[in-house]
Design a protein around this motif. Structure first.
Motif, short mmCIF file in Angstrom:
data_model
loop_
_atom_site.label_atom_id
_atom_site.label_comp_id
_atom_site.label_asym_id
_atom_site.label_seq_id
_atom_site.Cartn_x
_atom_site.Cartn_y
_atom_site.Cartn_z
N ALA A 149 39.33 45.45 28.93
CA ALA A 149 39.37 44.45 30.00
C ALA A 149 38.01 43.79 30.16
N THR A 150 36.95 44.58 30.15
CA THR A 150 35.60 44.03 30.29
C THR A 150 35.30 43.06 29.16
N GLU A 151 35.65 43.44 27.94
CA GLU A 151 35.40 42.59 26.78
C GLU A 151 36.24 41.30 26.83
N CYS A 161 41.21 40.92 43.32
CA CYS A 161 41.90 42.17 43.01
C CYS A 161 42.05 43.00 44.28
N ASP A 162 42.96 43.93 44.21
CA ASP A 162 43.21 44.83 45.33
C ASP A 162 41.96 45.67 45.59
N ILE A 163 41.67 45.91 46.84
CA ILE A 163 40.48 46.67 47.21
C ILE A 163 40.51 48.10 46.64
N ARG A 164 41.70 48.62 46.40
CA ARG A 164 41.84 49.98 45.85
C ARG A 164 41.67 50.01 44.33
N ASN A 165 41.63 48.85 43.68
CA ASN A 165 41.53 48.78 42.22
C ASN A 165 40.05 48.73 41.81
N GLN A 166 39.42 49.89 41.87
CA GLN A 166 38.00 49.98 41.54
C GLN A 166 37.71 49.59 40.10
N SER A 214 39.21 47.36 38.20
CA SER A 214 39.22 45.91 38.07
C SER A 214 37.95 45.30 38.69
N GLN A 215 37.51 45.86 39.79
CA GLN A 215 36.27 45.38 40.41
C GLN A 215 35.09 45.59 39.47
N LYS A 216 35.05 46.74 38.80
CA LYS A 216 33.95 47.02 37.86
C LYS A 216 33.98 46.07 36.67
N VAL A 217 35.18 45.72 36.20
CA VAL A 217 35.30 44.76 35.10
C VAL A 217 34.64 43.44 35.48
N LEU A 218 34.96 42.96 36.66
CA LEU A 218 34.40 41.69 37.11
C LEU A 218 32.89 41.79 37.31
N GLU A 219 32.44 42.86 37.94
CA GLU A 219 31.01 43.03 38.19
C GLU A 219 30.22 43.18 36.90
N TYR A 258 36.14 37.30 44.10
CA TYR A 258 34.96 37.16 43.26
C TYR A 258 34.88 35.72 42.74
N GLN A 259 33.69 35.38 42.28
CA GLN A 259 33.53 34.11 41.57
C GLN A 259 32.38 34.21 40.60
N LYS A 260 32.44 33.37 39.58
CA LYS A 260 31.33 33.22 38.64
C LYS A 260 31.17 31.74 38.38
N CYS A 261 29.94 31.28 38.55
CA CYS A 261 29.65 29.85 38.39
C CYS A 261 29.03 29.59 37.03
#
Length: 172
Positions: free
Chosen positions: A108-110, A132-137, A139-144, A160-163
């Protein structure tokens, strides 16, 4: 349209691919010279495909801004990723799904990193949103890990956002 990395190929679904996937999943995998996967596409993608097909009929620019399939080198489907439509005022929203047997392996990260790079390379994309759902840690890590910035939490959803780098954009 394809993006290739050392571990995967990410393929944008054409109108023909999407129609075949809806009408005859076995034929879709045959045409892709890929191993059949019984539980893919998941419910969310199956619900999206008819909308994508309808949009594609009148706007060919959606190719790349709809669903993409993630394949490993053996042509096993890892999951899917994509955008929820063409850019609107410079903005798109990304979403992704990794099949359970391929989770926690960095796919997912890749995939998010590769598709984010592709999208921000398009002249009409200035910002990519995700949620993403707040419980989906995971998915949050993938984005971060892909430098997405958390902007708010609302009703158990993390936004989240990325500019894009410095560019004349009308959206934020």
């Amino acid at each position: 349209m394809r993006i290739t990395t050392d571990r995967m190929e990410i393929q944008a679904l054409s109108l023909e691919d999407a129609n075949t996937l809806i009408r005859n999943k076995e034929l879709f995998f045959q045409k892709q010279k890929a191993a059949f996967h019984n539980s893919w596409p998941h419910h969310g993608l199956r619900a999206l495909l008819p909308l994508y097909i309808e949009h594609f009929k009148y706007d060919k620019t959606i190719l790349g801004f709809g669903p993409w399939v993630i394949w490993n080198p053996k042509r096993d489907v890892i999951g899917d990723i994509g955008f929820k439509g063409v850019p609107v005022r410079g903005a798109v929203e990304i979403g992704y799904y990794i099949n359970p047997e391929h989770r926690k392996l960095g796919y997912a990260t890749e995939a998010v990193g590769s598709l984010t790079k592709w999208a921000l390379g398009q002249t009409d994309v200035c910002v990519i949103f995700a949620q993403c759902d707040i419980r989906n840690q995971a998915s949050q890590k993938v984005l971060e890990h892909n430098d997405y910035v958390q902007t708010k939490i609302e009703d158990d959803i993390v936004f989240y956002q990325k500019c894009a780098e410095i560019r004349n954009c009308t959206s934020t």
